[in-house]
Scaffold this active site. Structure first.
Site, PDB file in Angstrom:
ATOM      1  N   GLU A 143    -103.848 -26.552 -19.572  1.00 15.13           N
ATOM      2  CA  GLU A 143    -103.947 -24.521 -19.199  1.00 15.13           C
ATOM      3  C   GLU A 143    -102.237 -25.101 -19.869  1.00 15.13           C
ATOM      4  O   GLU A 143    -102.545 -23.544 -20.371  1.00 15.13           O
ATOM      5  CB  GLU A 143    -102.965 -25.088 -18.213  1.00 15.13           C
TER       6      GLU A 143
ATOM      7  N   ALA B 102    -101.893 -32.686  -4.868  1.00 15.53           N
ATOM      8  CA  ALA B 102    -101.064 -31.468  -3.498  1.00 15.53           C
ATOM      9  C   ALA B 102    -101.492 -31.901  -2.733  1.00 15.53           C
ATOM     10  O   ALA B 102    -100.878 -31.972  -1.288  1.00 15.53           O
ATOM     11  CB  ALA B 102    -101.215 -30.256  -4.007  1.00 15.53           C
TER      12      ALA B 102
HETATM   13  C1  LIG Z   1     -97.240 -29.610 -13.557  1.00 20.00           C
HETATM   14  C2  LIG Z   1     -97.917 -29.306 -12.844  1.00 20.00           C
HETATM   15  C3  LIG Z   1     -99.126 -29.446 -12.605  1.00 20.00           C
HETATM   16  C4  LIG Z   1     -99.725 -30.236 -11.262  1.00 20.00           C
HETATM   17  N1  LIG Z   1    -100.651 -29.285 -10.953  1.00 20.00           N
HETATM   18  C5  LIG Z   1    -101.942 -29.993  -9.583  1.00 20.00           C
HETATM   19  C6  LIG Z   1    -103.025 -28.369  -9.837  1.00 20.00           C
HETATM   20  O1  LIG Z   1    -103.155 -27.732 -10.048  1.00 20.00           O
HETATM   21  N2  LIG Z   1    -103.015 -28.823  -8.348  1.00 20.00           N
HETATM   22  C7  LIG Z   1    -102.655 -30.698  -7.832  1.00 20.00           C
HETATM   23  O2  LIG Z   1    -103.583 -30.750  -6.314  1.00 20.00           O
HETATM   24  N3  LIG Z   1    -101.698 -30.930  -8.372  1.00 20.00           N
HETATM   25  C8  LIG Z   1    -100.895 -30.519  -9.166  1.00 20.00           C
HETATM   26  N4  LIG Z   1    -100.175 -31.192  -9.769  1.00 20.00           N
HETATM   27  C9  LIG Z   1     -99.090 -31.785  -8.702  1.00 20.00           C
HETATM   28  C10 LIG Z   1     -98.673 -31.570  -6.968  1.00 20.00           C
HETATM   29  O3  LIG Z   1     -97.437 -30.809  -7.293  1.00 20.00           O
HETATM   30  C11 LIG Z   1     -98.548 -32.976  -6.775  1.00 20.00           C
HETATM   31  O4  LIG Z   1     -99.004 -34.216  -6.178  1.00 20.00           O
HETATM   32  C12 LIG Z   1     -97.208 -32.377  -4.929  1.00 20.00           C
HETATM   33  O5  LIG Z   1     -96.119 -31.834  -5.838  1.00 20.00           O
HETATM   34  C13 LIG Z   1     -96.836 -33.577  -4.546  1.00 20.00           C
HETATM   35  O6  LIG Z   1     -95.797 -33.476  -3.546  1.00 20.00           O
HETATM   36  P1  LIG Z   1     -95.197 -34.527  -3.016  1.00 20.00           P
HETATM   37  O7  LIG Z   1     -94.168 -33.806  -2.130  1.00 20.00           O
HETATM   38  O8  LIG Z   1     -95.221 -35.597  -2.721  1.00 20.00           O
HETATM   39  O9  LIG Z   1     -93.665 -34.054  -3.833  1.00 20.00           O
HETATM   40  P2  LIG Z   1     -92.980 -32.644  -4.098  1.00 20.00           P
HETATM   41  O10 LIG Z   1     -94.506 -31.009  -4.416  1.00 20.00           O
HETATM   42  O11 LIG Z   1     -92.541 -32.983  -5.973  1.00 20.00           O
HETATM   43  O12 LIG Z   1     -92.180 -32.773  -3.643  1.00 20.00           O
HETATM   44  C14 LIG Z   1     -90.432 -33.500  -4.238  1.00 20.00           C
HETATM   45  C15 LIG Z   1     -89.486 -33.048  -3.625  1.00 20.00           C
HETATM   46  O13 LIG Z   1     -88.631 -34.257  -3.124  1.00 20.00           O
HETATM   47  C16 LIG Z   1     -87.463 -33.406  -3.743  1.00 20.00           C
HETATM   48  N5  LIG Z   1     -86.285 -34.684  -4.284  1.00 20.00           N
HETATM   49  C17 LIG Z   1     -87.344 -35.685  -4.928  1.00 20.00           C
HETATM   50  N6  LIG Z   1     -86.061 -35.860  -4.894  1.00 20.00           N
HETATM   51  C18 LIG Z   1     -84.650 -36.073  -3.675  1.00 20.00           C
HETATM   52  C19 LIG Z   1     -83.648 -36.420  -3.158  1.00 20.00           C
HETATM   53  N7  LIG Z   1     -82.880 -38.287  -3.296  1.00 20.00           N
HETATM   54  N8  LIG Z   1     -83.068 -36.041  -2.473  1.00 20.00           N
HETATM   55  C20 LIG Z   1     -82.992 -34.724  -1.383  1.00 20.00           C
HETATM   56  N9  LIG Z   1     -84.703 -33.807  -1.975  1.00 20.00           N
HETATM   57  C21 LIG Z   1     -85.451 -35.248  -2.836  1.00 20.00           C
HETATM   58  C22 LIG Z   1     -87.976 -32.584  -4.741  1.00 20.00           C
HETATM   59  O14 LIG Z   1     -86.945 -30.619  -5.466  1.00 20.00           O
HETATM   60  C23 LIG Z   1     -88.881 -31.698  -3.762  1.00 20.00           C
HETATM   61  O15 LIG Z   1     -89.165 -30.537  -3.654  1.00 20.00           O
HETATM   62  C24 LIG Z   1     -99.215 -30.639 -10.370  1.00 20.00           C
HETATM   63  C25 LIG Z   1     -98.131 -31.048 -10.873  1.00 20.00           C
HETATM   64  C26 LIG Z   1     -97.325 -30.424 -12.254  1.00 20.00           C
HETATM   65  C27 LIG Z   1     -96.164 -31.312 -12.123  1.00 20.00           C
END
Ligand SMILES: Cc1cc2nc3c(=O)[nH]c(=O)nc-3n(C[C@H](O)[C@H](O)[C@H](O)COP(=O)(O)OP(=O)(O)OC[C@H]3O[C@@H](n4cnc5c(N)ncnc54)[C@H](O)[C@@H]3O)c2cc1C
Length: 455
Positions: free
Chosen positions: A196, A344
């Protein structure tokens, strides 16, 4: 998976005290858990029986799938960020704390916080949901930490956008810098993010910057996509992979498969085969690893630091701690396969599942295993082009896949304002062949650009 007798799960819900749940992270997993917990339980006789404290080091939720569009001047940073407090305006049972989690006393049920700019009290919990996501994995490749541009958060995306635009400004005043690699952009990783970002950069150069920089030979700008496997888009079928590669090459992207980056310098990228590419920009989209918070909290971890969880997403050996999303090594009970990919939908479904299990325990019911519903995968390759592989073996390519991609991302975005803003930006970009937000705000990008002016 039976009922765990504990101080946290009183036998009756008639007691006054509310059940305290702390959710770490307001990403896809944490938000889904907090939203599901904030809804009144259908089984419970009491209203708002659960009190949720959502903690995040950022006061906003980031929509990571569109980070590459911020990095390539397609969207504004604020379009893909949504203030967490705004999401829970109408949820009295949810409060937000802007702080980083630095540790926990799991025995006593207390999370330690660092408010960075302001002091924050520790927060007690009956249940803890860890949803702190992942971080970039450089696999120890020399020079990537110092000279590479990761694309994991909003700060990364704006730093990269600044840097790309600054390279063009630098080459405009000193065209000799082009020979030194000022306009060569190496993208490492042929997964959806790498594909992308490579496609979007090539279009930014040919559609927009070519008109902006009238005296610069923008045709000399190069985008080189390096992938160590024999093909791009590993999880997709062969026809989709071929389509993606052809669409990238039509846009002028140089695709290098079965190549690995050996080391990176400020103005050079050295491949494992010995080739040295003069390039002032290396974008690292080659992998992620779990946020180190799991180990910091003393939780059991498996490969690449993901927290070890049981089939119900309960952390092994810690009955009142749960992990979801990128940080968890979750298994799909449907297929018994795992760990599930860091996507996600896995995080969102995991968040809802954990909320349900906490409620089941409160109601004295046994927990059930997590069953993941795979809704397919998509990747865009630029204007009007994408590949999508959906359930029921539906395979879309080109314009229909792109429309499906646009619709899905609009639906998934948090907040009506963001949806409208993204839609308006996309419509503007599509009809005018323009990219509005091509602005340099300075900061980290500016610093790196000046360093790489010194070959
Ligand atoms: C560039 C990119 C493109 C992507 N494209 C896709 C896509 O097209 N389709 C798809 O399905 N997935 C995609 N993903 C993957 C998807 O975004 C992740 O799988 C998803 O965000 C995971 O969700 P999560 O809740 O586990 O973590 P996250 O969404 O990363 O959230 C983690 C949160 O924890 C917080 N945090 C971390 N450490 C601490 C701490 N010590 N104290 C307090 N807060 C903290 C962070 O600030 C963040 O807000 C992509 C990822 C990236 C990086």
């Amino acid at each position: 998976m039976g009922k765990i007798p504990s101080r946290a799960y009183p036998d009756t819900m008639t007691c006054e005290r509310k059940h305290k749940v702390v959710v770490v992270g307001s990403g896809f997993g944490g938000l889904a858990a907090a939203k599901a917990l904030s809804k009144r339980s259908s089984r419970s006789s009491t209203e708002a029986d659960v009190e949720v404290t959502l903690v995040d080091r950022n006061n906003f939720h980031t929509f990571q799938p569109l980070l590459y569009q911020v990095a390539t001047s397609g969207l504004n940073a604020a379009d893909i960020a949504h203030p967490v407090r705004g999401i829970f305006h109408d949820s009295p049972g949810v409060s937000f704390v802007h702080a980083a989690v630095t540790g926990a006393d799991l025995e006593r049920g207390i999370v330690h916080l660092d408010g960075t700019s302001h002091p924050v009290d520790d927060v007690p919990f009956d249940d803890l949901v860890v949803a702190a996501g992942a971080t970039t994995n450089t696999f120890g490749t020399p020079g990537v930490e110092e000279h590479g541009f990761p694309l994991y958060n909003l700060a990364d995306a704006t730093a990269l956008r600044n840097h790309v635009l600054e390279r063009f400004e630098a080459a405009d005043v000193a065209p000799d810098l082009i020979d030194d690699g000022a306009l060569t952009f190496v993208v490492v990783g042929g997964g959806p993010t790498g594909v992308e970002v490579a496609g979007a950069l090539a279009e930014l150069f040919s559609m927009v910057l070519r008109k902006d920089f009238k005296h610069l030979d923008v045709g000399r700008a190069r985008v080189v996509l390096v992938e160590m496997l024999p093909q791009l888009l590993g999880p997709f079928s062969d026809p989709s992979r071929r389509h993606a590669r052809e669409a990238l090459e039509e846009r002028g992207v140089e695709v290098r498969v079965e190549e690995q980056v050996e080391r990176v310098e400020a103005t050079r990228v050295v491949l494992a085969g010995g080739e040295e590419i003069p390039a002032h920009t290396l974008i690292w989209a080659a992998g992620v690893k779990a946020n180190p918070l799991g180990a910091l909290l003393g939780l059991p971890t498996v490969g690449s630091g993901r927290i070890e969880v049981g089939p119900d997403l309960n952390v092994t050996g810690h009955p009142n701690v749960w992990a979801v999303g990128d940080i968890a090594a979750s298994i799909d009970a449907r297929t018994d396969q795992g760990p599930l990919p860091q996507l996600a939908p896995v995080a969102m479904q995991g968040g809802v599942h954990v909320a349900e299990q906490i409620r089941r325990r409160i109601d004295g019911l046994p927990t059930v295993a997590f069953r993941y519903r795979d809704k397919g995968t998509m990747a865009t390759i630029g204007r009007s082009h994408a590949v999508a592989e959906l359930p029921l073996r539906i395979r879309l390519r080109g314009f229909p896949a792109w429309v499906a991609w646009l619709a899905l991302h609009l639906v998934m975005l948090a907040g009506f304002r963001n949806r409208v803003s993204v839609f308006v930006n996309w419509a503007w970009n599509w009809f005018t062949w323009d990219r509005g937000p091509r602005v340099i705000f300075g900061g980290e990008g500016a610093t790196r650009a000046r360093a790489s002016d010194r070959p």
